[in-house]
Scaffold this motif. Structure first.
Motif, short mmCIF file in Angstrom:
data_model
loop_
_atom_site.label_atom_id
_atom_site.label_comp_id
_atom_site.label_asym_id
_atom_site.label_seq_id
_atom_site.Cartn_x
_atom_site.Cartn_y
_atom_site.Cartn_z
N ASN A 1 0.84 -1.20 0.00
CA ASN A 1 0.00 0.00 0.00
C ASN A 1 0.87 1.25 0.00
N ALA A 2 0.19 2.36 -0.24
CA ALA A 2 0.79 3.67 0.00
C ALA A 2 0.27 4.13 1.35
N ALA A 3 1.12 4.73 2.15
CA ALA A 3 0.68 5.14 3.49
C ALA A 3 1.38 6.43 3.89
N GLY A 4 0.77 7.11 4.83
CA GLY A 4 1.39 8.30 5.39
C GLY A 4 2.26 7.90 6.57
N GLY A 5 3.42 8.50 6.67
CA GLY A 5 4.30 8.20 7.81
C GLY A 5 3.84 8.97 9.04
N TYR B 1 -7.99 12.34 4.08
CA TYR B 1 -6.78 12.10 4.85
C TYR B 1 -7.08 12.43 6.31
N GLU B 2 -6.26 11.91 7.20
CA GLU B 2 -6.48 12.10 8.62
C GLU B 2 -6.28 13.58 9.00
N THR B 3 -6.82 13.95 10.14
CA THR B 3 -6.50 15.27 10.69
C THR B 3 -5.19 15.13 11.47
N ALA C 1 2.47 4.19 10.65
CA ALA C 1 1.98 4.58 9.32
C ALA C 1 0.46 4.56 9.34
N VAL C 2 -0.13 5.46 8.55
CA VAL C 2 -1.59 5.50 8.48
C VAL C 2 -2.04 5.33 7.02
N GLY C 3 -3.14 4.59 6.86
CA GLY C 3 -3.63 4.33 5.51
C GLY C 3 -5.08 3.94 5.49
N MET C 4 -5.56 3.61 4.29
CA MET C 4 -7.00 3.37 4.09
C MET C 4 -7.29 1.97 3.56
N ILE D 1 5.90 4.56 2.18
CA ILE D 1 5.59 5.82 2.88
C ILE D 1 5.68 6.95 1.84
N THR D 2 4.53 7.41 1.40
CA THR D 2 4.53 8.38 0.29
C THR D 2 4.59 9.82 0.77
N ASN D 3 4.30 10.02 2.05
CA ASN D 3 4.24 11.40 2.57
C ASN D 3 4.32 11.34 4.09
N LEU D 4 4.68 12.45 4.68
CA LEU D 4 4.52 12.56 6.13
C LEU D 4 3.04 12.79 6.37
N1 HPA Z 1 -3.11 8.86 5.02
C1 HPA Z 1 -3.89 7.84 4.60
N2 HPA Z 1 -3.66 7.15 3.52
C2 HPA Z 1 -2.59 7.49 2.79
C3 HPA Z 1 -1.74 8.54 3.15
C4 HPA Z 1 -2.01 9.26 4.35
O1 HPA Z 1 -1.31 10.21 4.73
N3 HPA Z 1 -0.76 8.61 2.21
C5 HPA Z 1 -1.03 7.62 1.31
N4 HPA Z 1 -2.12 6.94 1.66
#
Ligand code: HPA
Length: 273
Positions: free
Chosen positions: A113-117, A193-195, A209-212, A234-237
């Protein structure tokens, strides 16, 4: 018969009418990795829309099909485009494809997955081996009448992400000179995206990491006895950790930037697993 199981079996039969391929390893490809499936030795593909009762993915940029084929002689089934909870499907539909790949014979599952760090030690472009997850922000995919044919009512979740597979990922990455992070994935529903407060909550609870996606799939697969591993790109903070606002384009750009390396890593893992 249990309605969820009935639907699953309808999908299994719909595929079995067309193909008797026996996959060993199942893969679900996240953002940026989708075209990995185009690069393997393809035996057959089945579009989700061709499978009776199958939840069809609506996210732009996600192809919706199963690809059956070989990665260095390992028979695999790849889900090219996953089903997300935020698309409006019930959880039982979100995890249907995962269960389906298990029913087709795949004993092992590799999730990406792609996730936020959420961890300040992480930076965009890092890979994280998922060693555990937190799903308290989403409904469990196992809610409802238990499907006894798949697994028990009260499954143990103390090792959802196989130690054995995690070690293989680590060793494979090390040999390839790819640095890996390791941590806990927390699934939120999306699609927003999360707050920043939610990201702080994730971090306070031990989330890295946070994701959907992903955690619900891992649960369903573990419930039915599949051996599971997962890697986040981890695609982004995550929100609030930098001055940047989040947007899907940035996520996609980072995923694309590291896609080549990610794909090489996946090939190495499938081969060694
Ligand atoms: N939050 C949730 N899902 C994501 C994010 C994120 O920051 N980046 C990529 N997928």
């Amino acid at each position: 018969m249990n309605k969820v199981y009935e639907k699953l079996m309808t999908c299994v039969e719909s595929i079995r009418k067309r193909i008797d391929f026996q996959p060993e390893v199942a893969l679900i490809l996240g953002s940026g990795l989708g075209d990995y499936a185009d690069e393997i030795q393809i035996e057959q593909t089945i579009n989700y829309t061709e499978i009776e009762g199958f939840p069809t993915s609506t996210v732009a940029g996600h192809k919706g099909r199963f690809v059956f084929g070989y990665v260095n002689e390992v028979p695999v089934v790849i889900m090219q485009g996953r089903v997300h909870f935020y698309e409006g499907y019930p959880m039982s539909d979100v995890v249907l494809p995962t269960r389906l790949m298990g029913m087709l014979g795949a004993k092992k599952l590799i999730l990406t997955n792609a996730a936020g760090g959420a961890n300040f030690d992480f930076k965009p472009g890092d890979f994280m081996i998922i060693n555990d997850h937190i799903t308290i922000a989403i409904p469990s995919p196992l809610i409802g009448e238990n499907i006894d044919e798949l697994g028990v009512r009260f499954p143990d979740m103390s090792e959802v992400y196989s130690q054995r597979m995690r070690k293989i990922i680590k060793d494979t990455a090390e040999k390839m000179g790819i640095k890996m992070q390791e941590g806990v994935y927390m699934q939120f529903t999306g699609p927003a995206y999360e707050t920043p407060a939610e990201v702080r909550l994730a971090r306070t609870l031990g989330g890295d990491a946070v994701g959907m996606s992903t955690a619900c799939e891992a649960m369903a697969a573990h419930h039915m006895g599949m051996e599971v591993c997962g890697i986040s790109c981890i695609t982004n903070l995550a929100a609030g950790m930098s001055t940047e606002k989040l947007d899907h384009k940035e996520v996609q750009e980072t995923a694309d930037r590291v896609a080549k390396q990610f794909k090489e890593l996946i090939t190495g893992i499938v081969t060694n697993i």
